[in-house]
Design an enzyme around this catalytic site. Sequence first.
Site, mmCIF file in Angstrom:
data_model
loop_
_atom_site.group_PDB
_atom_site.id
_atom_site.type_symbol
_atom_site.label_atom_id
_atom_site.label_comp_id
_atom_site.label_asym_id
_atom_site.label_seq_id
_atom_site.Cartn_x
_atom_site.Cartn_y
_atom_site.Cartn_z
ATOM 1 N N SER A 98 0.830 -1.202 0.000
ATOM 2 C CA SER A 98 0.000 0.000 0.000
ATOM 3 C C SER A 98 0.869 1.258 0.000
ATOM 4 O O SER A 98 1.677 1.447 -0.895
ATOM 5 C CB SER A 98 -0.937 -0.047 1.217
ATOM 6 O OG SER A 98 -1.910 0.952 1.163
ATOM 7 N N HIS A 114 -2.732 -1.196 -4.524
ATOM 8 C CA HIS A 114 -4.190 -1.141 -4.587
ATOM 9 C C HIS A 114 -4.667 0.302 -4.432
ATOM 10 O O HIS A 114 -3.901 1.173 -3.999
ATOM 11 C CB HIS A 114 -4.825 -2.044 -3.525
ATOM 12 C CG HIS A 114 -4.531 -1.635 -2.118
ATOM 13 N ND1 HIS A 114 -5.051 -0.498 -1.528
ATOM 14 C CD2 HIS A 114 -3.766 -2.219 -1.162
ATOM 15 C CE1 HIS A 114 -4.631 -0.411 -0.289
ATOM 16 N NE2 HIS A 114 -3.836 -1.425 -0.046
#
Length: 232
Positions: free
Chosen positions: A115, A138
């Site tokens: 992330s 993501h």
Amino acid sequence: MGDDKNKKQGEETREEIKESGQLILDKNKKKNHIQLITIIGEIEGHDNLGSNSKTTKYEHILPKLAAAEDDENIDGLLFLLHTMGGDVEAGLAIAELIASISKPTVSLVLGGSHSIGVPIAVSTDCSFIVPTGTMVVHPVRMSGTVIGAKQTFDYFRQMQARISFFVSHHSDISKERFEELMMETKMLTKDVGTILEGSEAVEEGIIDEVGGLKEAMAELQRRIEKQKTGKH
């Protein structure tokens, strides 16, 4: 007297490692002083996480980075990363500050740098990942209550654009390809995004090389010596 001084220094070193995962590496053959900084667990933002959580606090990291930049005795910085991500604003702040340091910097992704850990991993002059390391790319997510309004989704898109811009400008992956990986729907069963293992992260251009501590340290030492001698 000398034994007391060494004992005190040893206690201070152990306390610094315990509290912030930071250490000065200065026993190498070249006698270079390397600031070691670990980015582990969840990156904590304005809200404190539970006492049982492993966290990296940005209010600890930012002053340490500024101090390392200011300290003429620090020759370079090595970052060890094993993070699940966390607060986006705090993570970007850390990444931007690392990227602005004038001294040689190298990062090494161990278990994973997921992330918002991705921008931090690529913010250094050179990045490494171990063969079994992973990176999860993501879209921006928000925990807790979210107002389902257009302005909220616009904010999410702006945040994703900031992340894509930073990663593409500090690695060899294009903004378009990074966003493709971010929005992939086939890999994660309960989410969108992409999991990249060591060599895959290098092939995509996010990370520079596959390697471990030996390779990361050798590259940092090379860059330190290059800066000291003024070679180009």
